[in-house]
Scaffold this active site. Structure first.
Site, PDB file in Angstrom:
ATOM      1  N   TYR A 217       6.583  26.862   8.916  1.00  7.12           N
ATOM      2  CA  TYR A 217       7.708  27.570   8.300  1.00  7.12           C
ATOM      3  C   TYR A 217       9.072  27.089   8.772  1.00  7.12           C
ATOM      4  O   TYR A 217       9.946  26.822   7.947  1.00  7.12           O
ATOM      5  CB  TYR A 217       7.599  29.101   8.470  1.00  7.12           C
ATOM      6  CG  TYR A 217       8.571  29.846   7.592  1.00  7.12           C
ATOM      7  CD1 TYR A 217       8.354  29.952   6.220  1.00  7.12           C
ATOM      8  CD2 TYR A 217       9.713  30.422   8.129  1.00  7.12           C
ATOM      9  CE1 TYR A 217       9.260  30.603   5.407  1.00  7.12           C
ATOM     10  CE2 TYR A 217      10.624  31.080   7.319  1.00  7.12           C
ATOM     11  CZ  TYR A 217      10.397  31.169   5.961  1.00  7.12           C
ATOM     12  OH  TYR A 217      11.301  31.807   5.159  1.00  7.12           O
TER      13      TYR A 217
ATOM     14  N   ARG B 104      -0.505  23.313   5.073  1.00 12.64           N
ATOM     15  CA  ARG B 104      -0.298  24.709   5.482  1.00 12.64           C
ATOM     16  C   ARG B 104       1.021  24.902   6.221  1.00 12.64           C
ATOM     17  O   ARG B 104       1.647  25.950   6.104  1.00 12.64           O
ATOM     18  CB  ARG B 104      -1.449  25.190   6.369  1.00 12.64           C
ATOM     19  CG  ARG B 104      -2.715  25.576   5.613  1.00 12.64           C
ATOM     20  CD  ARG B 104      -3.656  26.332   6.541  1.00 12.64           C
ATOM     21  NE  ARG B 104      -4.932  26.643   5.913  1.00 12.64           N
ATOM     22  CZ  ARG B 104      -5.257  27.848   5.446  1.00 12.64           C
ATOM     23  NH1 ARG B 104      -4.394  28.842   5.503  1.00 12.64           N
ATOM     24  NH2 ARG B 104      -6.456  28.051   4.919  1.00 12.64           N
TER      25      ARG B 104
ATOM     26  N   ILE C  57     -13.724  19.048  13.444  1.00 16.19           N
ATOM     27  CA  ILE C  57     -13.659  20.491  13.682  1.00 16.19           C
ATOM     28  C   ILE C  57     -13.972  21.123  12.339  1.00 16.19           C
ATOM     29  O   ILE C  57     -13.183  21.050  11.401  1.00 16.19           O
ATOM     30  CB  ILE C  57     -12.291  20.915  14.242  1.00 16.19           C
ATOM     31  CG1 ILE C  57     -12.092  20.276  15.624  1.00 16.19           C
ATOM     32  CG2 ILE C  57     -12.201  22.446  14.343  1.00 16.19           C
ATOM     33  CD1 ILE C  57     -10.774  20.623  16.295  1.00 16.19           C
TER      34      ILE C  57
END
Length: 300
Positions: free
Chosen positions: A106, A137, A202
């Site tokens: 952000y 993201r 992962i």
């Protein structure tokens, strides 16, 4: 160096609370199926909805149940350097073996800001850090050049890459050296990333298919060409599962899949909403086609 197939653990809930018993079962299930490591409190674990107390409970539970059998790399990143340091120290106190540090989201720092952010975190802890580069993201990418600068810090030992760029992987391996761990952040890209010198994944899919993911990565790491061919074949066998687990925003599909095979409930916290309609029907149908990859917990 962290390597192999490590599970990006979901966080089970029941009636609005942490389901610690289900989490214990998932950890044991994954270890008994041969998973190489566990990563609690990442994006797949719905960390944005966890309180600090819940975060600690999840990490402590995973550390306790794993009991040193596999490494535990706790997600402790934040878009606030101060908060990331706080959570990383908490994970260290809880007994984690490493920390996964997502790029600050952000506020979109510069590359110099990213370097200083991760440097300060590394100074604050003895835990080895794995960077997490997921610009889809976070809105910001950690460049290969910045990663290479950070790789010179002894405490920064690897990266989880979800950029979807094989050029990026090539640059990372070329610039960061062979001791730096490169882990895929996408199950479906494990094969090409490992072909370029990556060390594992992962994995979201490892929540429901830990044995198969462990087998896939082990085969791809083998010096035996026959084993590598077997790993490639397993990749194609698992590809429908990889795609189904991203029908909607992660971790919605994988939590649904985990519920369907009896690992935990499909309860999640807003703003995430459960899989439904045609996507739910597709998930149910897809899981029925690959029972050999998805052993129920009692079969582990």
């Amino acid at each position: 160096m962290f390597s192999g197939a490590l599970t990006a653990l979901i966080t089970p809930f029941r009636d609005g609370e942490l389901d610690v018993e289900a989490l214990e079962g998932m950890v044991e299930h994954g270890i008994r199926q041969g998973i190489h490591g566990l990563v609690p409190c990442g994006t797949t674990g719905e960390t944005p909805t966890l309180s600090e107390k819940e975060d600690r409970t999840v990490i402590e539970t995973v550390v306790r149940v794993s009991n040193g059998r596999v490494p535990v790399i706790a997600g402790t990143g934040s878009n606030s350097t101060e908060s990331a340091i706080k959570y990383t120290k908490m994970a260290e106190e809880a007994g984690a073996d490493g920390s996964l540090q997502v790029a600050p989201y952000y506020n979109k720092p510069t590359q110099e800001g990213l370097y200083r952010h991760f440097s300060e975190i590394s100074k604050s802890t003895d835990l080895p850090l794995i960077l997490y580069n997921i610009p889809g993201r976070t809105g910001v990418a950690i460049s290969a050049e910045t990663t290479a600068r950070l790789a010179e810090i002894p405490g920064v030992v690897g990266t989880k890459d979800a950029t979807h760029s094989m050029d990026e992987i090539s640059d990372l391996r070329r610039m960061c050296g062979t001791e730096f761990s490169i882990l895929s952040g996408d199950d479906s890209l494990t094969l090409p990333i490992m072909a370029l010198g990556g060390n594992g994944v992962i994995s979201v899919a490892a929540n429901v298919a830990p044995g198969a993911m462990s087998d896939l990565v082990t085969a791809l790491r083998s010096p035996d060409a026959t084993e590598v061919d077997r790993g490639r074949a397993l990749h194609y066998e698992m590809l429908p599962l990889f795609r189904a687990l991203f029908l909607e925003t992660n971790p919605i599909p994988v939590k649904t899949a985990a519920a369907l095979i009896g690992l935990c409930s499909d309860e999640m916290r807003l703003p995430l909403a459960p899989l439904s309609g045609k996507n739910l029907a597709y998930m149910e149908e897809m899981l029925e086609t690959m029972p050999q990859l998805l052993p129920a917990p009692e079969e582990a």
